[in-house]
Design an enzyme around this catalytic site. Structure first.
Site, PDB file in Angstrom:
ATOM      1  N   GLU A  88     -45.443  19.330  26.569  1.00 31.18           N
ATOM      2  CA  GLU A  88     -46.251  19.181  25.413  1.00 31.18           C
ATOM      3  C   GLU A  88     -46.663  20.982  24.824  1.00 31.18           C
ATOM      4  O   GLU A  88     -47.834  20.868  24.509  1.00 31.18           O
ATOM      5  CB  GLU A  88     -47.675  18.488  25.653  1.00 31.18           C
ATOM      6  CG  GLU A  88     -47.287  17.088  26.231  1.00 31.18           C
ATOM      7  CD  GLU A  88     -48.570  16.182  26.429  1.00 31.18           C
ATOM      8  OE1 GLU A  88     -49.513  16.927  26.446  1.00 31.18           O
ATOM      9  OE2 GLU A  88     -48.240  15.298  27.205  1.00 31.18           O
TER      10      GLU A  88
ATOM     11  N   ASN B 262     -40.574  18.371  27.806  1.00 26.21           N
ATOM     12  CA  ASN B 262     -41.114  17.011  27.747  1.00 26.21           C
ATOM     13  C   ASN B 262     -42.179  16.992  26.709  1.00 26.21           C
ATOM     14  O   ASN B 262     -43.254  18.004  26.695  1.00 26.21           O
ATOM     15  CB  ASN B 262     -41.673  16.664  29.038  1.00 26.21           C
ATOM     16  CG  ASN B 262     -41.923  15.259  29.091  1.00 26.21           C
ATOM     17  OD1 ASN B 262     -41.083  14.293  28.732  1.00 26.21           O
ATOM     18  ND2 ASN B 262     -43.193  14.809  29.617  1.00 26.21           N
TER      19      ASN B 262
ATOM     20  N   HIS C 245     -44.857   7.134  24.185  1.00 25.87           N
ATOM     21  CA  HIS C 245     -46.093   6.502  24.110  1.00 25.87           C
ATOM     22  C   HIS C 245     -46.236   5.581  22.698  1.00 25.87           C
ATOM     23  O   HIS C 245     -46.468   6.211  21.865  1.00 25.87           O
ATOM     24  CB  HIS C 245     -47.436   7.425  24.280  1.00 25.87           C
ATOM     25  CG  HIS C 245     -47.390   7.977  25.702  1.00 25.87           C
ATOM     26  ND1 HIS C 245     -47.369   7.150  26.872  1.00 25.87           N
ATOM     27  CD2 HIS C 245     -47.130   9.469  26.088  1.00 25.87           C
ATOM     28  CE1 HIS C 245     -47.534   8.004  28.000  1.00 25.87           C
ATOM     29  NE2 HIS C 245     -47.322   9.238  27.533  1.00 25.87           N
TER      30      HIS C 245
ATOM     31  N   GLU D 270     -42.184   8.714  29.722  1.00 31.66           N
ATOM     32  CA  GLU D 270     -43.416   8.057  29.890  1.00 31.66           C
ATOM     33  C   GLU D 270     -43.833   6.640  28.916  1.00 31.66           C
ATOM     34  O   GLU D 270     -44.730   6.636  28.392  1.00 31.66           O
ATOM     35  CB  GLU D 270     -44.684   8.999  29.587  1.00 31.66           C
ATOM     36  CG  GLU D 270     -44.399  10.325  30.332  1.00 31.66           C
ATOM     37  CD  GLU D 270     -45.519  11.405  29.877  1.00 31.66           C
ATOM     38  OE1 GLU D 270     -46.466  11.077  29.539  1.00 31.66           O
ATOM     39  OE2 GLU D 270     -45.396  12.585  30.217  1.00 31.66           O
TER      40      GLU D 270
ATOM     41  N   ASP E  28     -44.559   3.491  27.260  1.00 31.29           N
ATOM     42  CA  ASP E  28     -45.520   2.434  27.233  1.00 31.29           C
ATOM     43  C   ASP E  28     -45.703   1.994  25.973  1.00 31.29           C
ATOM     44  O   ASP E  28     -45.710   2.782  25.035  1.00 31.29           O
ATOM     45  CB  ASP E  28     -46.935   2.607  28.153  1.00 31.29           C
ATOM     46  CG  ASP E  28     -47.698   4.029  27.571  1.00 31.29           C
ATOM     47  OD1 ASP E  28     -47.239   4.489  26.473  1.00 31.29           O
ATOM     48  OD2 ASP E  28     -48.481   4.512  28.463  1.00 31.29           O
TER      49      ASP E  28
HETATM   50  O1  G3I Z   1     -59.343  11.532  40.220  1.00 33.52           O
HETATM   51  C1  G3I Z   1     -60.517  11.589  39.507  1.00 33.52           C
HETATM   52  C2  G3I Z   1     -61.661  10.622  40.176  1.00 33.52           C
HETATM   53  O2  G3I Z   1     -61.955  11.308  41.419  1.00 33.52           O
HETATM   54  C3  G3I Z   1     -62.926  10.842  39.408  1.00 33.52           C
HETATM   55  O3  G3I Z   1     -63.864  10.196  39.688  1.00 33.52           O
HETATM   56  C4  G3I Z   1     -62.451  10.668  37.808  1.00 33.52           C
HETATM   57  C5  G3I Z   1     -63.683  10.645  36.754  1.00 33.52           C
HETATM   58  O4  G3I Z   1     -63.112  10.818  35.490  1.00 33.52           O
HETATM   59  O5  G3I Z   1     -61.401  11.190  37.350  1.00 33.52           O
HETATM   60  C6  G3I Z   1     -60.443  11.240  38.080  1.00 33.52           C
HETATM   61  O6  G3I Z   1     -59.299  11.989  37.526  1.00 33.52           O
HETATM   62  C7  G3I Z   1     -58.511  11.467  36.417  1.00 33.52           C
HETATM   63  C8  G3I Z   1     -56.989  11.293  36.642  1.00 33.52           C
HETATM   64  O7  G3I Z   1     -56.409  10.877  35.405  1.00 33.52           O
HETATM   65  C9  G3I Z   1     -56.624  10.275  37.599  1.00 33.52           C
HETATM   66  O8  G3I Z   1     -57.140   9.041  37.456  1.00 33.52           O
HETATM   67  C10 G3I Z   1     -58.874  12.211  35.510  1.00 33.52           C
HETATM   68  O9  G3I Z   1     -60.259  12.288  34.990  1.00 33.52           O
HETATM   69  C11 G3I Z   1     -58.122  11.778  34.007  1.00 33.52           C
HETATM   70  O10 G3I Z   1     -57.890  13.146  33.134  1.00 33.52           O
HETATM   71  C12 G3I Z   1     -56.705  11.876  34.509  1.00 33.52           C
HETATM   72  O11 G3I Z   1     -55.884  11.459  33.352  1.00 33.52           O
HETATM   73  C13 G3I Z   1     -54.302  11.747  33.315  1.00 33.52           C
HETATM   74  C14 G3I Z   1     -53.971  12.413  32.014  1.00 33.52           C
HETATM   75  O12 G3I Z   1     -52.509  12.359  31.969  1.00 33.52           O
HETATM   76  C15 G3I Z   1     -54.780  13.673  32.157  1.00 33.52           C
HETATM   77  O13 G3I Z   1     -54.511  14.116  30.880  1.00 33.52           O
HETATM   78  C16 G3I Z   1     -53.756  10.215  33.533  1.00 33.52           C
HETATM   79  O14 G3I Z   1     -54.002   9.611  34.642  1.00 33.52           O
HETATM   80  C17 G3I Z   1     -52.175  10.516  33.218  1.00 33.52           C
HETATM   81  O15 G3I Z   1     -51.624   8.990  33.066  1.00 33.52           O
HETATM   82  C18 G3I Z   1     -51.910  11.273  31.775  1.00 33.52           C
HETATM   83  O16 G3I Z   1     -50.741  11.572  31.957  1.00 33.52           O
HETATM   84  C19 G3I Z   1     -50.081  12.221  30.639  1.00 33.52           C
HETATM   85  C20 G3I Z   1     -49.097  12.903  31.112  1.00 33.52           C
HETATM   86  O17 G3I Z   1     -49.084  13.679  32.231  1.00 33.52           O
HETATM   87  C21 G3I Z   1     -48.476  13.890  29.829  1.00 33.52           C
HETATM   88  N1  G3I Z   1     -48.286  12.974  28.971  1.00 33.52           N
HETATM   89  C22 G3I Z   1     -49.454  12.287  28.322  1.00 33.52           C
HETATM   90  C23 G3I Z   1     -50.082  11.335  29.552  1.00 33.52           C
HETATM   91  C24 G3I Z   1     -50.989  10.449  29.131  1.00 33.52           C
HETATM   92  O18 G3I Z   1     -51.986  11.231  28.813  1.00 33.52           O
END
Ligand code: G3I
Length: 462
Positions: A160, A202, A238, A265, A267
């Site tokens: 990105e 990517n 997405h 990715e 969906d």
């Molecule tokens: O693990 C912590 C947890 O301990 C805590 O309690 C909670 C509170 O908010 O956060 C948890 O972490 C989160 C993590 O996902 C695991 O669930 C983060 O806050 C959250 O920001 C994170 O989001 C991820 C996101 O990327 C971050 O930008 C998503 O799971 C993940 O699916 C997403 O994936 C991205 C790709 O890497 C790149 N392309 C876009 C895609 C979707 O946004």
């Protein structure tokens, strides 16, 4: 554009009789319909993967579906910079290794995601800049790629890095501010650390031909021309309730640069079109021989980052949705065969596209423009890349007329609009590439069925 059923049959006959010239365009039959996504994708040499989370591997429904349906995995968060280097120089691979081992033990490919991304930088890196950040970033790439050396099928080396909107340029970030060459520095470091892994760029909102995807396209073309190691481009996909009409043509134009393409990715928002859109994406990948596989971003709707949108192939209880069936059917319908690459090869080999010498107009004596056409051909079709060069005066709009032989039909165009699909086809600039400085060039392209133009294209300014 998906190959229609009749077309598939015709191509199959051609393959049987040995008329197909390139190995990458052979077509599979439909006799042995597979019953899982991974097995079905494997019939054409592709993978079908899912992003998975280490924290869910104790859920038996989740792991049952994962182990049954998918033959590739991507860590949703576990190999990102904040997860693998939470404080500078201290590397933690526990959860990344869990994903790796889950995948390898199931015979799956593992896509590494992502070595450098402006998002999910660890806090210590967020507050850095300049040479210190550049050195820290390259060290991160080297350390993580070395840890996983020989085990990763493809790495998202950079994620990105391009801006949304019409600029076609880079996104501002502290990484970008270390110098425009940060991306190629990352790719070179990744190649040195793990020569076997395919190295991908990517991004999202690059799923059709638009200013952002064209910016990425120009970077990849530049990298290929200068020998910067890049093997693949990931299209996150997405998607909402629609899909760009030039989705496949966009994949094809990147493939024509000599890189693999992957849907990384996927969906799709739930709505009336969800199953159709999933099938359209699947068919597009199958129609592009260098599209090596598809990854969905999660397994069940309840696992998705898109809370409430139900964008995945399995419902909250793990039941197959209509979208699942449409993907499986599309996979089983077959497509171009992907030239399978063993997971470990040193160094990875990229096949240059088949090109023919450019057809050129004479250089302009003053004002006006010239056009040259390069073809990437296969039996029955081609992708044409057309380079438009301004003469002594800057262009404010241009039209290139390409004379197509009888029987040739344009099926898609990018960075231009076409007046017709047969005969003398005029391609007009779009809003972001009409202005070309004196002596400078821009490019557009089109995909067509047929043998390809042999006559000279004519470029007109204005
Ligand atoms: O693990 C912590 C947890 O301990 C805590 O309690 C909670 C509170 O908010 O956060 C948890 O972490 C989160 C993590 O996902 C695991 O669930 C983060 O806050 C959250 O920001 C994170 O989001 C991820 C996101 O990327 C971050 O930008 C998503 O799971 C993940 O699916 C997403 O994936 C991205 C790709 O890497 C790149 N392309 C876009 C895609 C979707 O946004």
């Amino acid at each position: 554009m998906p190959i229609p059923r009749r077309g598939r049959g015709t191509l199959l006959m051609a393959a049987v009789t040995g008329a197909v010239v390139t190995a990458t365009i052979a077509v599979t039959g439909t006799a042995n319909a597979a019953t899982t996504l991974g097995a079905s994708a494997a019939q054409t040499g592709r993978y079908f993967g899912a992003a998975i989370a280490a924290g869910r591997l104790g859920d038996s429904t989740y792991t049952r579906i994962l182990n049954t349906e998918f033959n590739s995995v991507t860590p949703e968060n576990e190999m990102k910079w904040d997860a693998t280097e939470p404080s500078q120089g201290r590397f933690t691979y526990t959860n990344g290794d869990r994903i790796l081992n889950q995948g390898l033990s199931n015979g799956s490919k593992v896509r590494g995601h992502a070595l450098l991304w402006h998002n999910q930088e660890p806090g210590w890196a967020q507050s850095m800049s300049g040479t210190a950040l550049r050195n820290a970033a390259i060290n991160h790439v080297t350390q993580v790629a070395t840890h996983y050396r020989g085990k990763i099928y493809a790495w998202d080396v950079v994620n990105e890095a391009f801006a949304d909107g019409s600029s076609g340029g880079r996104r501002d970030s502290n990484l970008q501010r270390t110098g425009n060459d940060w991306i190629e520095a990352a790719f070179r470091a990744a190649r040195a650390a793990d020569p076997a892994a395919k190295l991908c760029y990517n991004d999202y909102n690059t799923d059709g031909v638009n200013a952002k995807s064209t910016g990425v396209y120009n970077m990849v073309r530049d990298f290929k021309s200068r020998g910067v190691p890049i093997d693949c481009v990931g299209f996150q996909s997405h998607l909402g309730t629609g899909i760009p009409g030039d989705y496949q043509a966009n994949l094809q134009r990147f493939a024509a640069l000599g890189v693999d393409v992957q849907i990384t990715e996927l969906d799709v928002a739930q709505g009336g079109n969800q199953a159709n859109i999933y099938a359209t994406v699947t068919r597009a990948c199958l129609a592009v021989s260098r599209c090596t596989g598809i990854t969905v971003w999660g397994i069940r709707d309840s696992d998705s980052w898109r809370t409430g949108e139900n964008p995945l192939l399995f419902d909250n209880s793990g039941n197959k949705k209509a979208a699942y069936t449409s993907v499986l059917n599309a996979l089983n319908a077959g497509g171009t065969t992907n030239p399978t690459t063993p997971p470990v090869t040193t160094p990875p080999v990229t096949t240059p596209p088949v090109t023919t010498p450019p057809v050129t107009t004479p250089p302009p004596s003053g004002a006006g423009c010239t056009a040259t056409v390069s073809l990437n051909t296969w039996t029955g079709g081609y992708v044409a890349t057309v380079r438009v060069t301004a003469g002594a005066t800057a262009l404010n709009g241009w039209t290139v007329t390409v004379p197509l032989p009888s029987g040739d039909v344009v099926t898609g165009a990018w960075s231009s609009t076409n007046s017709a699909t047969t005969g003398n086809v005029a391609f007009r600039n779009v809003d972001y590439n009409g202005q070309v400085a004196a002596g400078a060039s821009t490019e557009f392209g089109f995909q067509a069925n047929g043998a390809g133009p042999s006559a000279t294209p004519v470029c007109q300014a204005g």
